[in-house]
Design a protein around this motif. Structure first.
Motif, PDB file in Angstrom:
ATOM      1  N   LEU A  22     -29.902 -10.681  36.214  1.00  0.00           N
ATOM      2  CA  LEU A  22     -29.603 -10.080  34.910  1.00  0.00           C
ATOM      3  C   LEU A  22     -29.311 -11.152  33.861  1.00  0.00           C
ATOM      4  CD1 LEU A  22     -27.437  -6.989  35.865  1.00  0.00           C
ATOM      5  CD2 LEU A  22     -29.772  -7.012  35.037  1.00  0.00           C
ATOM      6  N   PRO A  23     -29.937 -11.054  32.699  1.00  0.00           N
ATOM      7  CA  PRO A  23     -29.731 -12.063  31.648  1.00  0.00           C
ATOM      8  C   PRO A  23     -28.491 -11.794  30.811  1.00  0.00           C
ATOM      9  CG  PRO A  23     -31.407 -10.512  30.965  1.00  0.00           C
ATOM     10  CD  PRO A  23     -30.992 -10.092  32.347  1.00  0.00           C
ATOM     11  N   GLY A  24     -27.413 -11.401  31.470  1.00  0.00           N
ATOM     12  CA  GLY A  24     -26.120 -11.211  30.810  1.00  0.00           C
ATOM     13  C   GLY A  24     -25.159 -12.250  31.338  1.00  0.00           C
ATOM     14  N   LYS A  25     -24.473 -12.957  30.432  1.00  0.00           N
ATOM     15  CA  LYS A  25     -23.605 -14.056  30.856  1.00  0.00           C
ATOM     16  C   LYS A  25     -22.505 -13.585  31.807  1.00  0.00           C
ATOM     17  CE  LYS A  25     -25.220 -17.779  28.857  1.00  0.00           C
ATOM     18  NZ  LYS A  25     -24.574 -18.388  27.682  1.00  0.00           N
ATOM     19  N   SER A  26     -21.947 -12.387  31.558  1.00  0.00           N
ATOM     20  CA  SER A  26     -20.847 -11.917  32.419  1.00  0.00           C
ATOM     21  C   SER A  26     -21.327 -11.744  33.861  1.00  0.00           C
ATOM     22  CB  SER A  26     -20.276 -10.604  31.888  1.00  0.00           C
ATOM     23  OG  SER A  26     -21.271  -9.591  31.840  1.00  0.00           O
ATOM     24  N   HIS A  27     -22.558 -11.253  34.036  1.00  0.00           N
ATOM     25  CA  HIS A  27     -23.100 -11.104  35.389  1.00  0.00           C
ATOM     26  C   HIS A  27     -23.347 -12.478  36.020  1.00  0.00           C
ATOM     27  CE1 HIS A  27     -23.932  -6.710  35.463  1.00  0.00           C
ATOM     28  NE2 HIS A  27     -23.879  -6.866  34.151  1.00  0.00           N
ATOM     29  N   TYR A  28     -23.845 -13.402  35.217  1.00  0.00           N
ATOM     30  CA  TYR A  28     -24.124 -14.735  35.757  1.00  0.00           C
ATOM     31  C   TYR A  28     -22.837 -15.470  36.128  1.00  0.00           C
ATOM     32  CZ  TYR A  28     -25.679 -19.519  36.260  1.00  0.00           C
ATOM     33  OH  TYR A  28     -25.908 -20.782  36.766  1.00  0.00           O
ATOM     34  N   VAL A  60     -27.635 -23.814  49.076  1.00  0.00           N
ATOM     35  CA  VAL A  60     -27.685 -22.620  48.241  1.00  0.00           C
ATOM     36  C   VAL A  60     -28.877 -22.676  47.282  1.00  0.00           C
ATOM     37  CG1 VAL A  60     -26.503 -21.502  46.304  1.00  0.00           C
ATOM     38  CG2 VAL A  60     -25.233 -22.070  48.379  1.00  0.00           C
ATOM     39  N   THR A  61     -29.596 -21.548  47.188  1.00  0.00           N
ATOM     40  CA  THR A  61     -30.652 -21.372  46.195  1.00  0.00           C
ATOM     41  C   THR A  61     -30.319 -20.136  45.376  1.00  0.00           C
ATOM     42  OG1 THR A  61     -32.311 -22.353  47.656  1.00  0.00           O
ATOM     43  CG2 THR A  61     -33.123 -20.984  45.847  1.00  0.00           C
ATOM     44  N   VAL A  62     -30.436 -20.238  44.044  1.00  0.00           N
ATOM     45  CA  VAL A  62     -30.033 -19.139  43.164  1.00  0.00           C
ATOM     46  C   VAL A  62     -31.173 -18.766  42.221  1.00  0.00           C
ATOM     47  CG1 VAL A  62     -28.353 -18.320  41.483  1.00  0.00           C
ATOM     48  CG2 VAL A  62     -27.644 -19.946  43.230  1.00  0.00           C
ATOM     49  N   ILE A  63     -31.558 -17.482  42.270  1.00  0.00           N
ATOM     50  CA  ILE A  63     -32.508 -16.935  41.300  1.00  0.00           C
ATOM     51  C   ILE A  63     -31.697 -16.340  40.161  1.00  0.00           C
ATOM     52  CG2 ILE A  63     -34.281 -15.180  40.895  1.00  0.00           C
ATOM     53  CD1 ILE A  63     -35.012 -15.357  43.865  1.00  0.00           C
ATOM     54  N   SER A  64     -31.866 -16.874  38.948  1.00  0.00           N
ATOM     55  CA  SER A  64     -31.094 -16.361  37.816  1.00  0.00           C
ATOM     56  C   SER A  64     -31.799 -16.700  36.519  1.00  0.00           C
ATOM     57  CB  SER A  64     -29.681 -16.956  37.807  1.00  0.00           C
ATOM     58  OG  SER A  64     -29.702 -18.278  37.313  1.00  0.00           O
ATOM     59  N   ALA A  65     -31.297 -16.104  35.442  1.00  0.00           N
ATOM     60  CA  ALA A  65     -31.856 -16.367  34.116  1.00  0.00           C
ATOM     61  C   ALA A  65     -31.251 -17.611  33.485  1.00  0.00           C
ATOM     62  CB  ALA A  65     -31.618 -15.158  33.215  1.00  0.00           C
ATOM     63  N   PHE A  66     -30.251 -18.215  34.136  1.00  0.00           N
ATOM     64  CA  PHE A  66     -29.553 -19.372  33.580  1.00  0.00           C
ATOM     65  C   PHE A  66     -29.511 -20.498  34.612  1.00  0.00           C
ATOM     66  CE2 PHE A  66     -27.797 -15.423  31.970  1.00  0.00           C
ATOM     67  CZ  PHE A  66     -27.931 -15.563  30.590  1.00  0.00           C
ATOM     68  N   GLY A  67     -29.587 -21.699  34.170  1.00  0.00           N
ATOM     69  CA  GLY A  67     -29.496 -22.841  35.075  1.00  0.00           C
ATOM     70  C   GLY A  67     -28.074 -23.332  35.187  1.00  0.00           C
ATOM     71  N   THR A 113     -37.483 -18.170  33.639  1.00  0.00           N
ATOM     72  CA  THR A 113     -37.795 -18.599  32.273  1.00  0.00           C
ATOM     73  C   THR A 113     -38.461 -17.466  31.505  1.00  0.00           C
ATOM     74  OG1 THR A 113     -39.839 -19.511  33.158  1.00  0.00           O
ATOM     75  CG2 THR A 113     -38.022 -21.033  32.861  1.00  0.00           C
ATOM     76  N   GLY A 114     -38.053 -17.321  30.256  1.00  0.00           N
ATOM     77  CA  GLY A 114     -38.655 -16.309  29.394  1.00  0.00           C
ATOM     78  C   GLY A 114     -37.928 -14.980  29.408  1.00  0.00           C
ATOM     79  N   ILE A 115     -37.251 -14.646  30.513  1.00  0.00           N
ATOM     80  CA  ILE A 115     -36.588 -13.342  30.591  1.00  0.00           C
ATOM     81  C   ILE A 115     -35.399 -13.258  29.629  1.00  0.00           C
ATOM     82  CG2 ILE A 115     -35.207 -11.854  32.109  1.00  0.00           C
ATOM     83  CD1 ILE A 115     -37.162 -12.296  34.304  1.00  0.00           C
ATOM     84  N   PRO A 116     -34.550 -14.306  29.512  1.00  0.00           N
ATOM     85  CA  PRO A 116     -33.456 -14.200  28.531  1.00  0.00           C
ATOM     86  C   PRO A 116     -33.969 -13.958  27.111  1.00  0.00           C
ATOM     87  CG  PRO A 116     -33.062 -16.037  30.016  1.00  0.00           C
ATOM     88  CD  PRO A 116     -34.448 -15.558  30.298  1.00  0.00           C
ATOM     89  N   GLU A 117     -35.072 -14.650  26.748  1.00  0.00           N
ATOM     90  CA  GLU A 117     -35.625 -14.474  25.407  1.00  0.00           C
ATOM     91  C   GLU A 117     -36.166 -13.056  25.208  1.00  0.00           C
ATOM     92  OE1 GLU A 117     -35.348 -18.623  26.494  1.00  0.00           O
ATOM     93  OE2 GLU A 117     -36.354 -16.921  27.469  1.00  0.00           O
ATOM     94  N   GLU A 118     -36.816 -12.525  26.262  1.00  0.00           N
ATOM     95  CA  GLU A 118     -37.346 -11.165  26.185  1.00  0.00           C
ATOM     96  C   GLU A 118     -36.219 -10.149  26.037  1.00  0.00           C
ATOM     97  OE1 GLU A 118     -39.784  -7.876  26.138  1.00  0.00           O
ATOM     98  OE2 GLU A 118     -40.335  -9.999  25.913  1.00  0.00           O
ATOM     99  N   MET A 119     -35.132 -10.360  26.787  1.00  0.00           N
ATOM    100  CA  MET A 119     -34.001  -9.447  26.703  1.00  0.00           C
ATOM    101  C   MET A 119     -33.286  -9.567  25.358  1.00  0.00           C
ATOM    102  SD  MET A 119     -33.824  -7.455  29.252  1.00  0.00           S
ATOM    103  CE  MET A 119     -35.624  -7.441  29.191  1.00  0.00           C
ATOM    104  N   GLU A 120     -33.228 -10.799  24.842  1.00  0.00           N
ATOM    105  CA  GLU A 120     -32.611 -11.009  23.526  1.00  0.00           C
ATOM    106  C   GLU A 120     -33.400 -10.278  22.451  1.00  0.00           C
ATOM    107  OE1 GLU A 120     -29.723 -12.501  20.897  1.00  0.00           O
ATOM    108  OE2 GLU A 120     -29.792 -12.444  23.091  1.00  0.00           O
ATOM    109  N   LYS A 121     -34.727 -10.305  22.581  1.00  0.00           N
ATOM    110  CA  LYS A 121     -35.591  -9.605  21.637  1.00  0.00           C
ATOM    111  C   LYS A 121     -35.323  -8.097  21.690  1.00  0.00           C
ATOM    112  CE  LYS A 121     -40.484  -8.793  20.640  1.00  0.00           C
ATOM    113  NZ  LYS A 121     -41.879  -9.057  21.084  1.00  0.00           N
ATOM    114  N   ARG A 122     -35.223  -7.577  22.922  1.00  0.00           N
ATOM    115  CA  ARG A 122     -34.961  -6.140  23.069  1.00  0.00           C
ATOM    116  C   ARG A 122     -33.562  -5.781  22.581  1.00  0.00           C
ATOM    117  NH1 ARG A 122     -37.568  -4.088  28.840  1.00  0.00           N
ATOM    118  NH2 ARG A 122     -39.580  -5.147  28.625  1.00  0.00           N
ATOM    119  N   ARG A 123     -32.612  -6.677  22.814  1.00  0.00           N
ATOM    120  CA  ARG A 123     -31.240  -6.407  22.389  1.00  0.00           C
ATOM    121  C   ARG A 123     -31.131  -6.399  20.872  1.00  0.00           C
ATOM    122  NH1 ARG A 123     -26.584  -9.470  25.544  1.00  0.00           N
ATOM    123  NH2 ARG A 123     -27.727 -11.287  24.769  1.00  0.00           N
TER     124      ARG A 123
END
Length: 810
Positions: A362-368, A385-392, A408-418
């Motif tokens: 999820l591209p939400g900071k609180s979830h990350y 440990v390997t982590v799949i996330s919208a943030f590094g 990559t790209g998902i945070p920007e897409e979600m920001e656009k929708r938000r």
């Protein structure tokens, strides 16, 4: 293997645990019952408490640390022996339960009255003694619970058996302490030591234990990892014997079937088939693999209820509901809607550098923040440990290996929708619109995650993982990654137990007192609120089963090679980590593989920047801290809030903000917008450490009124401090708890012994529909037969009446 359960209830008057006065009532004149009660009371006395125990036995070697006083039920042991002589215990096996139950109840009722009328007890009752807590063995002796009221102390129940011999849901104030009475092996007498040393077949050499199947014997067998041959006679022995047979560490032999031939056959099977010894050793590992010892757990929780004045925050609302609300609404309505620090005994079995995949897309900071905190801690423990996330992760931990798979790209897409939505208007959405909308939006992110090129490279890389941790949030397709990578599945729920995970773990969640996440209801709901809550449960059922799960199955088949069916992964979780805690959330039941780790993300306070430190130090009237979370674009304020001059926290009511508020013991003014924020805000109001101000009602006047109330009324700061004490009062830190349980399920290959049977039952069996239909048919058949009989009787009577009338006329 469940052992004893500690049930903590009622109220206490003292908060000081140093040298508390504790009364124990263990009146059953059987040594097995006394051993349990005596073990607990000795453990409390050895911690320095002043202990008094009512029982038929005398403690010959009282502990040295505290005070230990016996009130002896003289004559009880002799009477018990006389009763046993009159009965043939071996005949009990032949007695029907319907015969035995009233017989046992009568004996226990008589015994209960004899305890209270005993001269020693009467003298004690009429003394001027006071106690901080009363512990009563729960065994058909409800009248003894009145001791707690008489001495104005809380009541703790010790059940000498568990809630069940297999995994079942526990409410927060039920604590497993099975095996607390077992002592470490002592040095054997010289002759017995030599005999065992010389035994050809050995002496770790005790190969099989033949027993009647009593719970204490079974627990001690498991403690030592020895196979068992159980010859049950009565009471719970058959259940314990059947359990050992079902779990493969023993065999059962009915007493009536005992002969030289049958006994020899069973012993040969146990001694020649290695599976029994192996399963016994496995069970012994489960038994010993605990964060803290069962005795430490027992004494900790006794002291806990004293510290927290009865620990009322652990009581579920079901205790306050009429029976109709609990039974009818849980069964019928749901059917119709369809250490102290760490005593880690597991050091022997420590997981060495496991490979763990975390899926937090999820591209939400609180979830990350939550996912990152958990995965960082696992890496710092030395795991790969390997982590799949919208943030590094900009500063990866130094302990183990930490690899980012960036979406990559998902945070920007979600920001656009938000940007196309007004987050402040979402809170006004009706839950019947909000739930389908959220399900659609988040499930879209789930699909975007699996088809992302970086994730596809990982999926097709041939990598293997020991465990896959998936954040549970309308993304069930991602659970198939555990099957694909050959690891155990662990779910992380960013809130407490709710609809998203309850059904997947077989956890009961009656809509009579468990409100939905998107409703701002307390556990004590009005009739109309329960109606709405039940309808929302129904909506969730329809949305999940007719939209979400079919869509997730399509996503699995499309993006995961040879992917399993979604139904095969939904109920496959070995462990569910819950971001909740009784200090924050309303108490609800949890099955054994649900573990609360609320507050694990909170870090110890850091040193403040010099200018901010000076500003806070110079604030004569205090400071109000303001933040609206990571999704509402508030100012980038620092997260440290422990300064004593911070008097109040204004927040949107997000769970992370609420948790940090309680961590520091500061009152809160919540301005909830959407999601679980309204529920969190209402909990702050209900628990008296905050107020709620709906965003639409926000104005200079309403804000001023709320702030004046919070700052001028000391009850809010007092309650916040009390909740903070509860938050911090844990045997081990939430991070230690989280990493321990992740390691645990890896050590024990998915820990299937923690899974309740409910997840394997068809829905009609879970809700007893087949039993209800069967019973309804029986009632209908009996009613019809009764109707026919009555009809026949009336016909006969009518005929006789007619004949009599004709005779009179003649």
């Amino acid at each position: 293997m469940k052992g004893a359960v500690l049930l903590l209830v009622l109220f206490i008057s003292s908060s000081n645990v140093q040298g508390a006065k504790i009364l124990g009532i263990f009146p059953v004149a059987a040594p097995s019952h006394y051993i349990l009660g005596n073990s607990l009371m000795r453990g409390l006395a050895e911690r320095g408490h002043d202990v008094t125990i009512i029982s038929p036995f005398v403690e010959k070697n009282p502990p040295k640390n505290g005070t230990y006083k016996d009130i002896v039920l003289t004559g009880f042991v002799e009477e018990h022996k006389s009763l046993v002589k009159k009965m043939n215990m071996f005949d009990m096996e032949n007695k029907n339960f319907l015969f035995l139950a009233p017989f046992i109840i009568k004996i226990m009722l008589d015994s209960t009255e004899k305890v209270l009328s005993h001269p020693n007890v009467q003298n004690f009752i009429n003394s001027d003694e006071t106690f901080d807590v009363v512990i009563v063995e729960q065994f058909m002796n409800e009248a003894h619970k009145a001791f707690a009221t008489h001495f104005n102390a809380p009541l703790i129940l010790l059940s000498t058996i568990g809630a069940s011999s297999w995994p079942v849901p526990y409410v927060p104030n039920m604590i497993d302490i099975g095996g607390f009475h077992v002592k470490s092996p002592q040095k054997l007498p010289k002759d017995l030591q030599e005999y065992l040393d010389n035994a050809k077949e050995a002496h770790p050499n005790v190969k099989v234990f033949i027993t009647h199947g009593g719970l204490l014997s079974t627990l001690e067998t498991i403690y030592h990892g020895v196979p068992v041959l159980a010859i049950p006679i009565g009471a719970d022995q058959k259940l314990n014997a059947q359990h050992s047979a079902n779990q493969g560490f023993g065999l059962m032999l009915g007493y009536k079937e005992v002969s030289e031939a049958t006994l020899t056959d069973r012993l040969k099977e146990l001694l020649s088939n290695s599976k029994y010894a192996k399963n016994a050793k496995d069970r012994s590992k489960f038994f010993h693999d605990r964060l803290v010892s069962p005795m430490e757990t027992a004494t900790y929780w006794v002291e806990y209820v004293i510290r927290h004045r009865g620990a009322l925050h652990l009581r579920v609302a079901a205790l306050d509901l009429p029976l109709l609300n609990i039974c009818v609404r849980e069964k019928i309505i749901k059917m119709t809607t369809t250490s102290i620090f760490v005593f880690v005994f597991c050091l022997i079995y420590t997981v060495q550098t496991a490979r763990i995949l975390g899926v937090f897309p999820l591209p939400g900071k609180s979830h990350y923040f939550l996912g990152s905190a958990l995965m960082r801690e696992l890496a710092e423990k030395g795991h790969d440990v390997t982590v799949i996330s919208a943030f590094g992760e900009k500063n990866p931990p130094k302990g183990g290996s930490y690899t980012d798979i960036l979406l990559t790209g998902i945070p920007e897409e979600m920001e656009k929708r938000r940007n196309e939505m007004n987050m402040y208007e979402i809170g006004d959405l009706n839950p019947f619109i909000n739930i389908p909308f959220l399900t659609y939006m988040i499930s879209e992110i789930g699909e975007m995650t699996l088809k992302h090129e970086n994730v596809q490279k990982l999926i097709n890389s041939g990598e293997k993982f020991d465990a896959v941790i998936v954040e549970q949030f309308y993304n069930d397709a991602q659970k198939a990654l555990a099957t694909h990578f050959g690891g155990v599945l662990i779910l992380f729920n960013p809130i407490g137990a709710n609809y998203w995970v309850n059904g997947l773990a077989g956890n009961p969640s009656p809509p009579s007192y468990v409100p939905d996440t998107f409703l701002s209801y307390s556990s004590h709901m009005t009739f109309s609120e329960r109606v709405i809550n039940t309808l929302v449960y129904g909506l969730n059922t329809v949305v999940h089963h007719f939209y979400l799960y079919p869509k997730q199955n399509r996503v699995i088949q499309q993006y995961i090679p040879n992917g399993p069916n979604v139904q095969d992964v939904l109920y496959n979780a070995s462990l569910i980590l819950l971001n909740s805690h009784p200090s924050i959330n309303q108490p609800v039941p949890h099955v054994p593989n649900m573990i609360e780790i609320g507050g694990f993300h909170v870090k110890p306070p850091k040193k403040l920047p010099k200018d901010l430190q000076e500003f806070l130090d110079s604030a004569k009237d205090g400071v109000i801290y303001f933040s609206m979370g990571s999704n509402l674009r508030s100012a980038d304020l620092p997260t440290e809030k422990p300064h004593p001059n911070v008097k109040l926290f204004i927040t949107h009511g997000g769970l992370l903000s609420t948790t940090e508020t309680l961590y520091h013991g500061v009152p809160v003014l919540a301005i909830p917008i959407f999601g679980d924020q309204q529920l969190n805000a209402q909990l702050a109001v209900n628990n008296g450490y905050g107020l709620s101000l709906p965003f639409k009602e926000l104005s200079e006047n309403t804000l001023g009124e709320k702030l004046n109330e919070l700052l001028s009324n000391p009850k809010y700061s007092n309650n916040a401090r009390i909740k903070s004490k509860i938050f911090h009062d844990r045997q081990v830190t939430p991070k230690e708890t989280a990493t321990y349980w992740v390691d645990y399920v890896i050590r024990h290959k998915g820990a299937p012994h923690l899974r309740v049977t409910a997840v394997d039952l068809p829905w009609y069996k879970y809700y007893l529909l087949d039993i209800i239909v069967f019973m309804a048919l029986i009632i209908l058949i009996l009613s019809f037969i009764s109707y026919l009989i009555l009809r026949k009787i009336f016909c006969i009577l009518r005929s006789m009446k007619k004949e009599n009338k004709m005779q009179k006329n003649q």
